[in-house]
Scaffold this motif. Structure first.
Motif, mmCIF file in Angstrom:
data_model
loop_
_atom_site.group_PDB
_atom_site.id
_atom_site.type_symbol
_atom_site.label_atom_id
_atom_site.label_comp_id
_atom_site.label_asym_id
_atom_site.label_seq_id
_atom_site.Cartn_x
_atom_site.Cartn_y
_atom_site.Cartn_z
ATOM 1 N N ASP A 160 1.829 7.428 -10.488
ATOM 2 C CA ASP A 160 2.188 7.230 -9.017
ATOM 3 C C ASP A 160 2.624 5.824 -8.978
ATOM 4 O OD1 ASP A 160 2.248 9.798 -8.350
ATOM 5 O OD2 ASP A 160 0.388 9.690 -7.135
ATOM 6 N N VAL A 161 3.498 5.359 -8.298
ATOM 7 C CA VAL A 161 3.678 3.692 -7.975
ATOM 8 C C VAL A 161 2.929 3.602 -6.668
ATOM 9 C CG1 VAL A 161 5.663 2.073 -7.288
ATOM 10 C CG2 VAL A 161 5.919 3.756 -9.111
ATOM 11 N N LEU A 162 2.141 2.579 -6.426
ATOM 12 C CA LEU A 162 1.469 2.353 -5.310
ATOM 13 C C LEU A 162 2.002 1.121 -4.644
ATOM 14 C CD1 LEU A 162 -2.325 2.582 -6.641
ATOM 15 C CD2 LEU A 162 -0.781 4.390 -5.482
ATOM 16 N N GLY A 163 2.929 0.359 -5.183
ATOM 17 C CA GLY A 163 3.580 -0.760 -4.544
ATOM 18 C C GLY A 163 4.549 -1.186 -5.443
ATOM 19 N N LYS A 164 5.681 -1.890 -5.054
ATOM 20 C CA LYS A 164 6.669 -2.334 -5.815
ATOM 21 C C LYS A 164 7.414 -3.314 -5.230
ATOM 22 C CE LYS A 164 10.643 0.119 -8.151
ATOM 23 N NZ LYS A 164 11.196 1.519 -8.279
ATOM 24 N N ILE A 165 7.966 -4.355 -6.242
ATOM 25 C CA ILE A 165 8.808 -5.349 -5.791
ATOM 26 C C ILE A 165 10.133 -5.303 -6.783
ATOM 27 C CG2 ILE A 165 9.185 -7.895 -5.792
ATOM 28 C CD1 ILE A 165 6.058 -7.997 -5.214
ATOM 29 N N GLU A 166 11.271 -5.322 -6.339
ATOM 30 C CA GLU A 166 12.482 -5.336 -6.892
ATOM 31 C C GLU A 166 13.118 -6.628 -6.538
ATOM 32 O OE1 GLU A 166 12.972 -0.375 -6.763
ATOM 33 O OE2 GLU A 166 14.389 -1.523 -5.626
ATOM 34 N N THR B 19 0.943 -1.218 0.116
ATOM 35 C CA THR B 19 0.158 -0.096 0.109
ATOM 36 C C THR B 19 0.685 1.289 -0.218
ATOM 37 O OG1 THR B 19 0.036 0.244 2.459
ATOM 38 C CG2 THR B 19 -1.893 -1.314 1.235
ATOM 39 N N THR B 20 0.191 2.451 -0.283
ATOM 40 C CA THR B 20 0.861 3.729 -0.158
ATOM 41 C C THR B 20 0.359 4.728 0.881
ATOM 42 O OG1 THR B 20 1.608 5.422 -1.564
ATOM 43 C CG2 THR B 20 -0.664 4.639 -2.024
ATOM 44 N N GLY B 21 1.040 5.536 1.210
ATOM 45 C CA GLY B 21 0.543 6.602 2.236
ATOM 46 C C GLY B 21 0.337 7.978 1.405
ATOM 47 N N GLU B 22 0.392 7.749 0.177
ATOM 48 C CA GLU B 22 -0.052 8.902 -0.783
ATOM 49 C C GLU B 22 -1.482 9.382 -0.585
ATOM 50 O OE1 GLU B 22 1.361 11.390 -2.871
ATOM 51 O OE2 GLU B 22 2.992 9.794 -3.055
ATOM 52 N N LEU B 23 -1.430 10.569 -0.414
ATOM 53 C CA LEU B 23 -2.923 11.268 -0.055
ATOM 54 C C LEU B 23 -3.860 11.541 -1.320
ATOM 55 C CD1 LEU B 23 -2.232 13.769 2.945
ATOM 56 C CD2 LEU B 23 -3.165 11.493 2.906
#
Length: 154
Positions: free
Chosen positions: A130-136, A120-124
């Motif tokens: 926008d990147v909401l989640g990411k796996i690298e 999840t993101t804390g983006e308001l």
């Protein structure tokens, strides 16, 4: 003073007298003092650094046995780890760092299906791109160095 010993079939040491005041045990170190005490204003048992209660709290245990760690929590040492298990509210659900398999296992509840990973993101305000989640995926210790240690896939 040397060793203090309390004998008996049910030995008990009481510190404090049930009044509204803090109780403290101080470990007077050479370079650093440590304390264990009861912070009466919050009814928390605290362990910390410094000679006064509340100086720098490392661990607080509240009246409901809830624990708050104020610094980094380390389990084991490098190359000698331990399993770490976090239980969910449903029977059978947990997250497990399995040290022998070197993997994180997310187990779903017994009756509710599979494990679930949510990013999840804390983006308001979410806007386009926008990147909401990411796996690298990365090999940061790859011996050839250079760009071999960079993120290879995302």
């Amino acid at each position: 003073m040397g060793t203090i010993q309390i004998d008996g079939s049910t030995p008990k040491l009481t510190i404090g007298n049930a009044t509204a005041e803090d109780a403290l045990i101080l470990f007077d170190g050479n370079a650093q003092d440590f304390h264990i005490g009861l912070d009466d204003s919050s009814d928390d048992l605290v362990i910390g650094v410094g000679s006064a209660l509340g100086t720098t709290t490392a661990l607080a245990i509240d009246e409901n046995a809830g624990s708050t760690f104020s610094g980094t929590v380390t389990v084991g040492v490098d190359d000698t780890g331990h399993d770490v298990k976090l239980f969910g509210a449903s029977a059978g659900s947990y997250a497990l760092w399995d040290e022998s398999a070197n993997l994180l296992d997310l187990r779903g509840a017994t009756a509710a299906g599979p494990g679930h990973l949510k990013l999840t993101t804390g983006e308001l305000t979410v806007v386009d791109s926008d990147v909401l989640g990411k796996i690298e995926f990365q090999a940061p210790l790859e011996s050839s160095g250079t760009d071999a240690i960079l993120v290879g896939a995302s």
